[in-house]
Design a protein around this motif. Structure first.
Motif, PDB file in Angstrom:
ATOM      1  N   UNK A 139      -3.382   4.350  -4.830  1.00 10.83           N
ATOM      2  CA  UNK A 139      -2.370   5.226  -5.413  1.00 10.83           C
ATOM      3  C   UNK A 139      -1.793   4.644  -6.699  1.00 10.83           C
ATOM      4  N   UNK A 140      -1.583   3.331  -6.719  1.00 18.25           N
ATOM      5  CA  UNK A 140      -0.997   2.695  -7.894  1.00 18.25           C
ATOM      6  C   UNK A 140      -1.939   2.775  -9.088  1.00 18.25           C
ATOM      7  N   UNK A 159       5.305  17.050   0.069  1.00 19.99           N
ATOM      8  CA  UNK A 159       4.188  16.134   0.271  1.00 19.99           C
ATOM      9  C   UNK A 159       4.673  14.716   0.563  1.00 19.99           C
ATOM     10  N   UNK A 160       5.659  14.272  -0.200  1.00 20.79           N
ATOM     11  CA  UNK A 160       6.193  12.928   0.013  1.00 20.79           C
ATOM     12  C   UNK A 160       6.914  12.859   1.361  1.00 20.79           C
ATOM     13  N   UNK A 161       7.708  13.884   1.676  1.00 23.86           N
ATOM     14  CA  UNK A 161       8.421  13.902   2.946  1.00 23.86           C
ATOM     15  C   UNK A 161       7.479  13.930   4.134  1.00 23.86           C
ATOM     16  N   UNK A 180       6.073   6.212  -1.163  1.00 23.63           N
ATOM     17  CA  UNK A 180       5.905   5.742  -2.541  1.00 23.63           C
ATOM     18  C   UNK A 180       4.472   5.983  -3.007  1.00 23.63           C
ATOM     19  N   UNK A 181       3.508   5.699  -2.134  1.00 26.18           N
ATOM     20  CA  UNK A 181       2.103   5.916  -2.491  1.00 26.18           C
ATOM     21  C   UNK A 181       1.838   7.377  -2.799  1.00 26.18           C
ATOM     22  N   UNK A 182       2.397   8.273  -1.987  1.00 29.76           N
ATOM     23  CA  UNK A 182       2.224   9.699  -2.233  1.00 29.76           C
ATOM     24  C   UNK A 182       2.847  10.102  -3.560  1.00 29.76           C
ATOM     25  N   UNK A 183       4.024   9.561  -3.846  1.00 28.66           N
ATOM     26  CA  UNK A 183       4.667   9.840  -5.125  1.00 28.66           C
ATOM     27  C   UNK A 183       3.831   9.366  -6.296  1.00 28.66           C
ATOM     28  N   UNK A 196      12.780   8.524  -4.886  1.00 32.17           N
ATOM     29  CA  UNK A 196      12.527   9.686  -4.048  1.00 32.17           C
ATOM     30  C   UNK A 196      12.307   9.254  -2.599  1.00 32.17           C
ATOM     31  N   UNK A 197      11.632   8.143  -2.414  1.00 32.41           N
ATOM     32  CA  UNK A 197      11.425   7.598  -1.077  1.00 32.41           C
ATOM     33  C   UNK A 197      12.748   7.277  -0.403  1.00 32.41           C
ATOM     34  N   UNK A 198      13.682   6.701  -1.169  1.00 35.07           N
ATOM     35  CA  UNK A 198      15.002   6.387  -0.634  1.00 35.07           C
ATOM     36  C   UNK A 198      15.722   7.650  -0.159  1.00 35.07           C
ATOM     37  N   UNK A 199      15.791   8.649  -1.045  1.00 34.05           N
ATOM     38  CA  UNK A 199      16.539   9.868  -0.723  1.00 34.05           C
ATOM     39  C   UNK A 199      15.954  10.605   0.473  1.00 34.05           C
TER      40      UNK A 199
END
Length: 278
Positions: A139-140, A159-161, A180-183, A196-199
């Motif tokens: 992903x990175x 998707x991230x959720x 994070x990887x999905x983002x 976004x992962x945090x929220x």
């Protein structure tokens, strides 16, 4: 009798605080730590305890991002009363967080026996650590890191959720690692993907902790270890959040990938030699 002492609660609180938001799997590290301390990882009271001390880490997010949360919640409240306010990104984002939490809630309730049973095995943790590392590495490199936080939309959030389900079913995969990887795959910048992962983790992990609270107390966990473990988790997680956001602004996730693979291989070795029991 309580399955976890005060001293063990401090250790687990530190582990939870350090690893909850780093993409290394807090669940995996907690299970490894519990195994090394002789705590049965599949004991219902232990599973409940680890879910509750996550609330300390979530409280750290609430404090660290307090201004952002107030801004988003205020925009949501204004949007409910005023149609024109509904065009603002913060109003939409609030709904996206709600929508994106529904999949993991549904799967969590439906698969609870599996999550607390066969999938709680340390063999699953070891394999998930390594497989999740592969996803993060790809992903990175796949992501173009060109989209900021204001560029996110409902599709990104869903998707991230939904990717949180991977960590729910396969402890060791890492909730933050999966999200994070999905983002990153969606071309978000590293900092935007991390935030976004945090929220998205706030409602999911808070709900899990509150849901397990009654089981933790009812299963024989004394309130004192719960309180201490949660407090330690809060303090350590706050420092961990601040460090991670500064780190990802200038670095790739390669260090986490290498670390996860090393821990996964080590865990396989400990299980294979009988030092730890699954």
């Amino acid at each position: 009798m309580s399955a976890i002492s005060v001293g063990q609660a401090v250790v687990l609180g530190i582990v939870e605080g350090v690893t909850e938001f780093l993409p290394v799997s807090s669940t995996g590290h907690l299970k490894i730590t519990e195994g090394l301390m002789g705590i049965p990882v599949d004991d219902k009271s232990v599973v409940a305890f680890t879910a509750v001390i996550q609330v300390g880490a979530i409280a750290a997010v609430l404090v660290y991002f307090f201004r952002d949360i107030v801004r988003i919640v205020s925009a949501w409240g204004r949007g409910l009363a005023d149609r024109e306010e509904r065009y603002h990104h913060d109003y939409k984002f609030a709904w996206w967080v709600i929508y994106a939490t529904l999949p993991i809630v549904a799967v969590g309730l439906a698969a609870k026996p599996l999550i607390e049973g066969p999938l709680a095995s340390l063999w699953v943790v070891a394999g998930s650590l390594i497989v999740g590392s592969g996803l993060m590495w790809a992903a990175d490199r796949m992501g173009r890191h060109k989209r900021g936080e204001d560029d996110t939309d409902l599709r990104d959030a869903m998707l991230v959720g939904s990717s949180q389900i991977l960590a729910l079913l396969f402890p060791g995969f890492s909730r933050s690692g999966a999200t994070i990887s999905t983002g990153l795959i969606l071309d978000l910048e590293r900092v935007a993907a991390t935030r976004l992962s945090f929220f998205l983790g706030i409602p999911a992990l808070t709900g899990a902790g509150l849901y397990e609270l009654k089981d933790a107390v009812g299963a024989g966990i004394d309130p004192l270890p719960l309180v201490i473990g949660t407090a330690v988790s809060f303090a350590v997680a706050y420092a961990s959040i601040a460090w991670l956001l500064k780190y990802v602004a200038k670095h790739s996730f390669n260090a986490f990938v290498v670390y996860r693979i090393a821990i996964g291989v080590l865990l396989f070795g400990l299980l294979g030699t009988g030092v730890l029991h699954a």
